[in-house]
Design a protein around this motif. Structure first.
Motif, PDB file in Angstrom:
ATOM      1  N   ASN A 290       0.845  -1.189   0.000  1.00  0.00           N
ATOM      2  CA  ASN A 290       0.000   0.000   0.000  1.00  0.00           C
ATOM      3  C   ASN A 290       0.885   1.246   0.000  1.00  0.00           C
ATOM      4  OD1 ASN A 290      -2.714  -1.377   0.453  1.00  0.00           O
ATOM      5  ND2 ASN A 290      -1.547  -2.139   2.191  1.00  0.00           N
ATOM      6  N   MET A 291       0.941   1.922  -1.154  1.00  0.00           N
ATOM      7  CA  MET A 291       1.814   3.071  -1.351  1.00  0.00           C
ATOM      8  C   MET A 291       0.986   4.352  -1.362  1.00  0.00           C
ATOM      9  SD  MET A 291       4.605   1.323  -1.719  1.00  0.00           S
ATOM     10  CE  MET A 291       5.712   2.653  -2.176  1.00  0.00           C
ATOM     11  N   TYR A 292       1.442   5.338  -0.619  1.00  0.00           N
ATOM     12  CA  TYR A 292       0.713   6.599  -0.513  1.00  0.00           C
ATOM     13  C   TYR A 292       1.581   7.761  -1.007  1.00  0.00           C
ATOM     14  CZ  TYR A 292      -2.471   3.926   2.438  1.00  0.00           C
ATOM     15  OH  TYR A 292      -3.357   2.987   2.916  1.00  0.00           O
ATOM     16  N   TYR A 293       1.023   8.567  -1.907  1.00  0.00           N
ATOM     17  CA  TYR A 293       1.697   9.750  -2.442  1.00  0.00           C
ATOM     18  C   TYR A 293       0.759  10.949  -2.307  1.00  0.00           C
ATOM     19  CZ  TYR A 293       4.591   6.202  -4.739  1.00  0.00           C
ATOM     20  OH  TYR A 293       5.392   5.126  -5.004  1.00  0.00           O
ATOM     21  N   ASP A 294       1.359  12.142  -2.261  1.00  0.00           N
ATOM     22  CA  ASP A 294       0.518  13.340  -2.264  1.00  0.00           C
ATOM     23  C   ASP A 294       0.185  13.723  -3.700  1.00  0.00           C
ATOM     24  OD1 ASP A 294       2.726  14.684  -3.335  1.00  0.00           O
ATOM     25  OD2 ASP A 294       3.277  15.625  -1.445  1.00  0.00           O
ATOM     26  N   GLU A 295      -0.493  14.861  -3.874  1.00  0.00           N
ATOM     27  CA  GLU A 295      -0.951  15.257  -5.210  1.00  0.00           C
ATOM     28  C   GLU A 295       0.201  15.578  -6.159  1.00  0.00           C
ATOM     29  OE1 GLU A 295      -0.798  18.860  -2.565  1.00  0.00           O
ATOM     30  OE2 GLU A 295      -1.551  16.791  -2.430  1.00  0.00           O
ATOM     31  N   GLU A 296       1.388  15.818  -5.619  1.00  0.00           N
ATOM     32  CA  GLU A 296       2.559  16.087  -6.452  1.00  0.00           C
ATOM     33  C   GLU A 296       3.448  14.850  -6.598  1.00  0.00           C
ATOM     34  OE1 GLU A 296       4.604  19.499  -4.975  1.00  0.00           O
ATOM     35  OE2 GLU A 296       2.874  20.829  -5.195  1.00  0.00           O
ATOM     36  N   LEU A 297       2.895  13.680  -6.266  1.00  0.00           N
ATOM     37  CA  LEU A 297       3.574  12.388  -6.394  1.00  0.00           C
ATOM     38  C   LEU A 297       4.803  12.274  -5.502  1.00  0.00           C
ATOM     39  CD1 LEU A 297       3.257  11.731 -10.234  1.00  0.00           C
ATOM     40  CD2 LEU A 297       2.012  10.624  -8.390  1.00  0.00           C
ATOM     41  N   ARG A 298       4.815  13.012  -4.401  1.00  0.00           N
ATOM     42  CA  ARG A 298       5.867  12.850  -3.417  1.00  0.00           C
ATOM     43  C   ARG A 298       5.478  11.710  -2.478  1.00  0.00           C
ATOM     44  NH1 ARG A 298       6.179  19.159  -1.857  1.00  0.00           N
ATOM     45  NH2 ARG A 298       4.001  18.593  -1.473  1.00  0.00           N
ATOM     46  N   PHE A 299       6.438  10.826  -2.216  1.00  0.00           N
ATOM     47  CA  PHE A 299       6.169   9.654  -1.400  1.00  0.00           C
ATOM     48  C   PHE A 299       5.798  10.057   0.026  1.00  0.00           C
ATOM     49  CE2 PHE A 299       7.817   6.437   1.601  1.00  0.00           C
ATOM     50  CZ  PHE A 299       7.040   5.357   1.234  1.00  0.00           C
ATOM     51  N   CYS A 300       4.756   9.438   0.561  1.00  0.00           N
ATOM     52  CA  CYS A 300       4.319   9.707   1.935  1.00  0.00           C
ATOM     53  C   CYS A 300       4.640   8.526   2.855  1.00  0.00           C
ATOM     54  CB  CYS A 300       2.826  10.002   1.962  1.00  0.00           C
ATOM     55  SG  CYS A 300       2.340  11.491   1.049  1.00  0.00           S
ATOM     56  N   GLU A 301       4.124   7.335   2.524  1.00  0.00           N
ATOM     57  CA  GLU A 301       4.387   6.170   3.358  1.00  0.00           C
ATOM     58  C   GLU A 301       4.008   4.898   2.611  1.00  0.00           C
ATOM     59  OE1 GLU A 301       1.937   5.653   6.818  1.00  0.00           O
ATOM     60  OE2 GLU A 301       0.239   6.685   5.910  1.00  0.00           O
ATOM     61  N   GLU A 302       4.489   3.765   3.142  1.00  0.00           N
ATOM     62  CA  GLU A 302       4.149   2.451   2.612  1.00  0.00           C
ATOM     63  C   GLU A 302       3.697   1.564   3.758  1.00  0.00           C
ATOM     64  OE1 GLU A 302       6.159  -1.208  -0.007  1.00  0.00           O
ATOM     65  OE2 GLU A 302       7.398   0.419   0.761  1.00  0.00           O
ATOM     66  N   LYS A 303       2.614   0.823   3.533  1.00  0.00           N
ATOM     67  CA  LYS A 303       2.106  -0.111   4.521  1.00  0.00           C
ATOM     68  C   LYS A 303       1.911  -1.472   3.860  1.00  0.00           C
ATOM     69  CE  LYS A 303      -0.461   3.403   7.158  1.00  0.00           C
ATOM     70  NZ  LYS A 303      -1.802   3.817   7.662  1.00  0.00           N
ATOM     71  N   PHE A 304       2.110  -2.540   4.644  1.00  0.00           N
ATOM     72  CA  PHE A 304       1.944  -3.883   4.126  1.00  0.00           C
ATOM     73  C   PHE A 304       0.671  -4.499   4.686  1.00  0.00           C
ATOM     74  CE2 PHE A 304       6.559  -3.119   4.440  1.00  0.00           C
ATOM     75  CZ  PHE A 304       6.881  -3.198   3.096  1.00  0.00           C
ATOM     76  N   SER A 305       0.073  -5.400   3.913  1.00  0.00           N
ATOM     77  CA  SER A 305      -1.177  -6.028   4.336  1.00  0.00           C
ATOM     78  C   SER A 305      -0.953  -7.187   5.294  1.00  0.00           C
ATOM     79  CB  SER A 305      -1.935  -6.536   3.113  1.00  0.00           C
ATOM     80  OG  SER A 305      -1.179  -7.519   2.448  1.00  0.00           O
ATOM     81  N   MET A 306       0.315  -7.655   5.406  1.00  0.00           N
ATOM     82  CA  MET A 306       0.613  -8.756   6.318  1.00  0.00           C
ATOM     83  C   MET A 306       1.994  -8.496   6.910  1.00  0.00           C
ATOM     84  SD  MET A 306       1.322 -11.668   3.383  1.00  0.00           S
ATOM     85  CE  MET A 306       2.412 -12.754   4.285  1.00  0.00           C
ATOM     86  N   ASP A 307       2.285  -9.147   8.014  1.00  0.00           N
ATOM     87  CA  ASP A 307       3.591  -8.977   8.645  1.00  0.00           C
ATOM     88  C   ASP A 307       4.602  -9.811   7.876  1.00  0.00           C
ATOM     89  OD1 ASP A 307       5.851  -8.836  10.185  1.00  0.00           O
ATOM     90  OD2 ASP A 307       4.790  -8.988  12.077  1.00  0.00           O
ATOM     91  N   ILE A 308       5.331  -9.172   6.966  1.00  0.00           N
ATOM     92  CA  ILE A 308       6.231  -9.924   6.100  1.00  0.00           C
ATOM     93  C   ILE A 308       7.428 -10.474   6.856  1.00  0.00           C
ATOM     94  CG2 ILE A 308       5.546  -8.695   4.023  1.00  0.00           C
ATOM     95  CD1 ILE A 308       8.045  -7.017   4.261  1.00  0.00           C
ATOM     96  N   ARG A 309       7.639 -10.029   8.076  1.00  0.00           N
ATOM     97  CA  ARG A 309       8.729 -10.589   8.867  1.00  0.00           C
ATOM     98  C   ARG A 309       8.370 -11.950   9.433  1.00  0.00           C
ATOM     99  NH1 ARG A 309       9.249  -5.377  12.542  1.00  0.00           N
ATOM    100  NH2 ARG A 309       7.031  -5.567  12.166  1.00  0.00           N
ATOM    101  N   ASP A 310       7.086 -12.152   9.759  1.00  0.00           N
ATOM    102  CA  ASP A 310       6.677 -13.374  10.436  1.00  0.00           C
ATOM    103  C   ASP A 310       5.792 -14.283   9.592  1.00  0.00           C
ATOM    104  OD1 ASP A 310       7.971 -12.475  12.756  1.00  0.00           O
ATOM    105  OD2 ASP A 310       6.215 -11.333  13.369  1.00  0.00           O
ATOM    106  N   SER A 311       5.086 -13.720   8.618  1.00  0.00           N
ATOM    107  CA  SER A 311       4.057 -14.479   7.928  1.00  0.00           C
ATOM    108  C   SER A 311       4.493 -15.051   6.584  1.00  0.00           C
ATOM    109  CB  SER A 311       2.819 -13.587   7.700  1.00  0.00           C
ATOM    110  OG  SER A 311       2.350 -13.070   8.923  1.00  0.00           O
ATOM    111  N   GLU A 312       5.509 -14.493   5.946  1.00  0.00           N
ATOM    112  CA  GLU A 312       5.837 -14.934   4.599  1.00  0.00           C
ATOM    113  C   GLU A 312       6.644 -16.225   4.602  1.00  0.00           C
ATOM    114  OE1 GLU A 312       8.223 -12.259   2.394  1.00  0.00           O
ATOM    115  OE2 GLU A 312       9.759 -12.067   3.907  1.00  0.00           O
ATOM    116  N   PRO A 313       6.549 -16.994   3.516  1.00  0.00           N
ATOM    117  CA  PRO A 313       7.350 -18.224   3.417  1.00  0.00           C
ATOM    118  C   PRO A 313       8.836 -17.895   3.387  1.00  0.00           C
ATOM    119  CG  PRO A 313       5.613 -18.157   1.751  1.00  0.00           C
ATOM    120  CD  PRO A 313       5.669 -16.794   2.360  1.00  0.00           C
ATOM    121  N   HIS A 314       9.663 -18.866   3.774  1.00  0.00           N
ATOM    122  CA  HIS A 314      11.108 -18.697   3.711  1.00  0.00           C
ATOM    123  C   HIS A 314      11.574 -19.003   2.297  1.00  0.00           C
ATOM    124  CE1 HIS A 314      11.415 -19.437   8.335  1.00  0.00           C
ATOM    125  NE2 HIS A 314      10.985 -18.226   8.036  1.00  0.00           N
ATOM    126  N   ILE A 315      11.624 -17.970   1.470  1.00  0.00           N
ATOM    127  CA  ILE A 315      11.953 -18.150   0.058  1.00  0.00           C
ATOM    128  C   ILE A 315      13.314 -18.804  -0.105  1.00  0.00           C
ATOM    129  CG2 ILE A 315      12.311 -16.927  -2.120  1.00  0.00           C
ATOM    130  CD1 ILE A 315      10.410 -14.774  -1.101  1.00  0.00           C
TER     131      ILE A 315
END
Length: 284
Positions: free
Chosen positions: A80-105
């Protein structure tokens, strides 16, 4: 040259000035599409809900991107990427805890010693490090590229500093490079990298792109898009194009040119859309 790109794919949910768009995305996808557009054959090692992504996986196979190593997982991560009206980066959020929930690739890499180049697209620091360890243990001659990301640098900057002399090609933007080096200026950052890197570090910005080695610094202006639709993944696309330039030509100038071109194409549409459509048209 056979290339394996390791990391994450998922939904890019881009919010620009309260307007939301959901598209296929993720670092591995951006990298592979860009490399393919520049003439490279790449395979993907990542995870996704295959049923949810069946149409895209079929399209990737048709345009020559290897999908046999994609791991079927119940969840598909959302970036989830958030930008303002001038396309300046604001923040990024993930839908799951990628540290604990993702497979060990990295557990799926040890038997994959047939590749000449491995690109590690930011997962989390622990997975990045273990992926690198397994690759180097199983393939002593492997060439390795890695994309450094500010989220990972914030989590474990010391780890990534320790990897500078172990990776052949490193990709960062200007802010990430300065944060990693703890320097106040780009000139100081470049001097820091020249003393620490194994081979080449690429630094990108909207003003200048840099290829830094122990002996030289190549500078090139990026291609400028008149209209920027979505900047998400532009750095990943630069990496895909630059690696293709290095593999096919071997010159840093070509790498910068190819990388800039892929970033330019990325900016023209949301997430991977423009690159994917260009490859589909080429196939027809």
């Amino acid at each position: 040259m056979k290339v394996l790109s390791v990391g994450q794919i998922g939904w890019d949910v881009t919010t620009i000035n309260n307007k939301v768009n959901k598209n296929y995305g993720g670092s591995v996808l951006h990298f592979c599409l860009s490399a393919a557009l520049m003439g490279m054959k790449t395979d993907m090692l990542c995870y996704v809900n295959k049923k949810e992504w069946a149409n895209l996986i079929n399209e990737l196979q048709q345009i020559g991107i290897g999908t046999n190593h994609i791991i079927d997982f119940e969840h598909t991560i959302r970036f989830n990427m958030y930008y303002d009206e001038e396309l300046r980066f604001c923040e990024e959020k993930f839908s799951m805890d990628i540290r604990d929930s993702e497979p060990h690739i990295y557990e799926n890499i040890s038997y994959m010693d047939q590749y000449d180049l491995y690109n590690i697209c930011e997962t989390v620091p622990e997975q990045d490090f273990k992926t690198l360890q397994i690759i180097t243990d199983s393939n002593k001659d492997a060439v390795i590229a890695m994309q450094f990301h500010i989220d990972n640098l914030l989590r474990n900057k010391e780890l990534y500093c320790s990897l500078l002399d172990k990776i052949d090609y490193i990709f960062m933007n200007y802010e990430e490079a300065c944060f990693l080096s703890e320097c106040n200026t780009l000139e100081e950052t470049i001097d820091f990298l020249k003393k620490r890197i194994k081979n080449i570090a690429f630094i990108t910005s909207h003003i200048k792109n840099y290829a830094v080695s122990h002996k030289e610094v190549i500078i090139m202006e990026p291609m400028t898009a008149n209209t920027v639709v979505d900047p998400t993944g532009a750095g990943d696309c630069f990496a895909g194009g630059a690696i293709a330039g290095l593999c096919l030509n071997g010159q840093l100038e070509t790498a910068l040119r190819f990388g800039s071109m892929c970033s330019y194409f990325k900016l023209k549409d949301y997430s991977s859309n423009y690159l994917l459509e260009m490859l589909k048209v080429r196939r027809v």
